[in-house]
Design a protein around this motif. Structure first.
Motif, mmCIF file in Angstrom:
data_model
loop_
_atom_site.group_PDB
_atom_site.id
_atom_site.type_symbol
_atom_site.label_atom_id
_atom_site.label_comp_id
_atom_site.label_asym_id
_atom_site.label_seq_id
_atom_site.Cartn_x
_atom_site.Cartn_y
_atom_site.Cartn_z
ATOM 1 N N LYS A 24 5.556 -0.930 -3.214
ATOM 2 C CA LYS A 24 4.806 -1.512 -2.071
ATOM 3 C C LYS A 24 3.782 -2.587 -2.563
ATOM 4 O O LYS A 24 3.861 -3.363 -2.237
ATOM 5 C CB LYS A 24 4.072 -0.413 -1.652
ATOM 6 C CG LYS A 24 4.622 0.652 -0.817
ATOM 7 C CD LYS A 24 3.818 1.868 0.106
ATOM 8 C CE LYS A 24 3.120 2.859 -0.761
ATOM 9 N NZ LYS A 24 3.312 3.063 -1.819
ATOM 10 N N SER A 25 3.228 -1.566 -3.923
ATOM 11 C CA SER A 25 2.616 -3.209 -4.632
ATOM 12 C C SER A 25 3.462 -3.966 -5.524
ATOM 13 O O SER A 25 1.876 -5.488 -5.335
ATOM 14 C CB SER A 25 1.322 -2.340 -5.347
ATOM 15 O OG SER A 25 0.740 -0.951 -4.529
ATOM 16 N N GLN A 26 3.863 -4.215 -5.253
ATOM 17 C CA GLN A 26 5.258 -4.710 -6.296
ATOM 18 C C GLN A 26 4.732 -5.972 -5.652
ATOM 19 O O GLN A 26 5.331 -7.161 -5.125
ATOM 20 C CB GLN A 26 6.290 -4.839 -7.153
ATOM 21 C CG GLN A 26 5.328 -3.951 -8.261
ATOM 22 C CD GLN A 26 4.552 -4.834 -8.865
ATOM 23 O OE1 GLN A 26 4.154 -6.453 -9.490
ATOM 24 N NE2 GLN A 26 2.746 -4.798 -9.456
ATOM 25 N N ALA A 42 0.180 2.957 -10.348
ATOM 26 C CA ALA A 42 0.015 3.900 -9.290
ATOM 27 C C ALA A 42 -1.631 3.586 -8.218
ATOM 28 O O ALA A 42 -2.290 3.067 -8.898
ATOM 29 C CB ALA A 42 -0.049 5.592 -9.061
ATOM 30 N N THR A 43 -1.340 2.954 -6.925
ATOM 31 C CA THR A 43 -2.377 2.758 -6.703
ATOM 32 C C THR A 43 -3.422 3.403 -5.799
ATOM 33 O O THR A 43 -2.641 4.582 -5.536
ATOM 34 C CB THR A 43 -1.726 1.937 -5.127
ATOM 35 O OG1 THR A 43 -1.107 0.526 -4.990
ATOM 36 C CG2 THR A 43 -3.333 1.260 -3.980
ATOM 37 N N ILE A 44 -4.814 3.678 -6.433
ATOM 38 C CA ILE A 44 -5.694 4.435 -5.635
ATOM 39 C C ILE A 44 -6.686 4.271 -4.370
ATOM 40 O O ILE A 44 -6.977 3.049 -4.716
ATOM 41 C CB ILE A 44 -6.193 5.188 -6.949
ATOM 42 C CG1 ILE A 44 -5.631 5.533 -8.103
ATOM 43 C CG2 ILE A 44 -7.770 5.700 -6.845
ATOM 44 C CD1 ILE A 44 -6.257 5.832 -9.164
ATOM 45 N N TRP A 65 -2.095 -4.374 4.016
ATOM 46 C CA TRP A 65 -2.857 -3.600 3.503
ATOM 47 C C TRP A 65 -2.140 -2.680 2.229
ATOM 48 O O TRP A 65 -0.637 -2.433 3.579
ATOM 49 C CB TRP A 65 -3.756 -2.769 4.613
ATOM 50 C CG TRP A 65 -4.457 -2.983 4.915
ATOM 51 C CD1 TRP A 65 -4.539 -4.625 5.534
ATOM 52 C CD2 TRP A 65 -5.699 -2.816 5.158
ATOM 53 N NE1 TRP A 65 -6.079 -5.087 5.976
ATOM 54 C CE2 TRP A 65 -6.994 -3.780 5.871
ATOM 55 C CE3 TRP A 65 -6.827 -1.329 5.051
ATOM 56 C CZ2 TRP A 65 -7.915 -3.408 6.593
ATOM 57 C CZ3 TRP A 65 -8.063 -1.531 5.265
ATOM 58 C CH2 TRP A 65 -8.695 -2.364 6.099
ATOM 59 N N ASP A 66 -2.344 -1.519 1.825
ATOM 60 C CA ASP A 66 -1.940 -1.390 0.050
ATOM 61 C C ASP A 66 -1.960 -0.290 0.314
ATOM 62 O O ASP A 66 -3.555 -0.518 -0.191
ATOM 63 C CB ASP A 66 -1.336 -2.154 -0.875
ATOM 64 C CG ASP A 66 -0.826 -1.452 -0.958
ATOM 65 O OD1 ASP A 66 0.435 -0.711 -1.403
ATOM 66 O OD2 ASP A 66 -0.666 -1.812 -2.814
ATOM 67 N N THR A 67 -1.570 1.088 0.543
ATOM 68 C CA THR A 67 -2.353 1.957 -0.308
ATOM 69 C C THR A 67 -1.143 3.104 -1.082
ATOM 70 O O THR A 67 -0.341 2.182 -0.931
ATOM 71 C CB THR A 67 -2.752 3.118 1.022
ATOM 72 O OG1 THR A 67 -3.372 4.163 0.780
ATOM 73 C CG2 THR A 67 -1.372 4.058 2.251
ATOM 74 N N ALA A 68 -1.979 4.093 -1.322
ATOM 75 C CA ALA A 68 -1.484 5.111 -2.747
ATOM 76 C C ALA A 68 -0.320 6.306 -1.969
ATOM 77 O O ALA A 68 -0.604 6.528 -0.432
ATOM 78 C CB ALA A 68 -2.296 6.127 -2.446
HETATM 79 MG MG MG Z 1 1.249 0.792 -4.783
#
Ligand code: MG
Ligand code: GTP
Length: 173
Positions: A24-26, A42-44, A65-68
Motif C-alpha cells: 500500500k505505502s509503495q 510497516a506503516t504506524i 490516506w494510507d494506514t497500517a
Molecule cells: Mg504501509
C-alpha cells in the motif's frame, strides 16, 4: 491528465486498505512522488500524500490516506473512512492469504464508508509472476461479483499504478 498546481476545483479523499506488506505505502509513494523503496517500513498509524491532476479540464486534488495493515498499528477506523469517496483494496498476488482476507476488508469498508464510495480491487506485485499465488481469474470473478473495479499493479515497475488511481478518480468525478 496533467499537473495543475494552481487552483483546486475538487478534493477527493481516497483510502488504501489491505493486509500488511501488500505494498500500500509503495503504491502511494509511486503515485505521489514516483518513488519506490524495497526496504519500506510497516506503516504506524495514518499517513497521507496528495497529488493534483487534471481530469476533464478540472484540477482534482487527490488526498490519499494510507494506514497500517497490522491491527496493532491501526488508527481509529471511523475517522480513517470519514469523507472518503474512493477506496483501493490491495492484496499481494504472491500471498493467497492477503487475497482471502479481502472480504473482511470489504466488510469493514462497507460498514464505515459512504455507500456510494468507488472501490477498486488491486492485486499488487505483478512483477513477481513466477511467485504468483492468486490466479487473475479468481480476482476478476470476485471483483465482478462485488461490483468492484479490478487491476493488477506493480509499484516496483510502475505498472498500472497511474491507471488504478485514474480509474477511481475519474469514476468519482
Ligand atoms: Mg504501509
Ligand atoms: P503496512 O504498512 O504494514 O500495512 O504494509 P504496506 O501494505 O504498506 O506494504 P509496503 O508498501 O511497506 O511494502 C511491503 C514490501 O513489499 C516492501 O518490501 C516493498 O518494497 C515491497 N513491495 C511493494 N510493492 C511491490 C511491488 O510492486 N513489487 C515488489 N516486488 N515488491 C513490492
Amino acid at each position: 491528465y496533467g499537473d495543475a498546481s494552481q487552483k483546486i476545483d475538487y478534493v477527493f479523499k481516497v483510502v488504501l486498505i489491505g493486509d500488511s506488506a501488500v505494498g500500500k505505502s509503495q503504491i502511494l509513494a509511486r503515485f505521489s512522488r514516483n518513488e519506490f523503496s524495497l526496504d519500506s517500513k510497516a506503516t504506524i498509524g495514518v499517513e497521507f500524500q496528495t497529488r493534483t491532476l487534471l481530469i476533464h479540464h478540472k484540477s482534482v486534488k487527490a488526498q490519499i490516506w494510507d494506514t497500517a495493515g497490522q491491527e496493532r498499528y491501526r488508527a481509529v477506523t471511523s475517522a480513517y473512512y470519514r469523507g472518503a469517496v474512493g477506496a483501493m483494496l490491495v492484496y499481494d498476488i504472491t500471498k493467497r492469504q492477503s487475497f482471502d482476507h479481502i472480504p473482511r476488508w470489504l466488510e469493514e469498508l462497507r460498514s464505515h464508508a459512504d455507500k456510494n464510495i468507488v472501490i477498486i480491487l488491486i492485486g499488487n506485485k505483478s512483477d513477481l509472476e513466477d511467485q504468483r499465488d492468486v490466479p487473475i481469474e479468481d480476482a476478476k470473478e470476485f471483483a465482478q461479483k462485488e461490483g468492484l473495479f479490478f487491476l493488477e499493479t506493480s509499484a516496483l515497475e510502475s505498472t498500472n499504478v497511474e491507471t488504478a488511481f485514474l480509474t477511481v478518480l475519474t469514476e468519482i468525478f
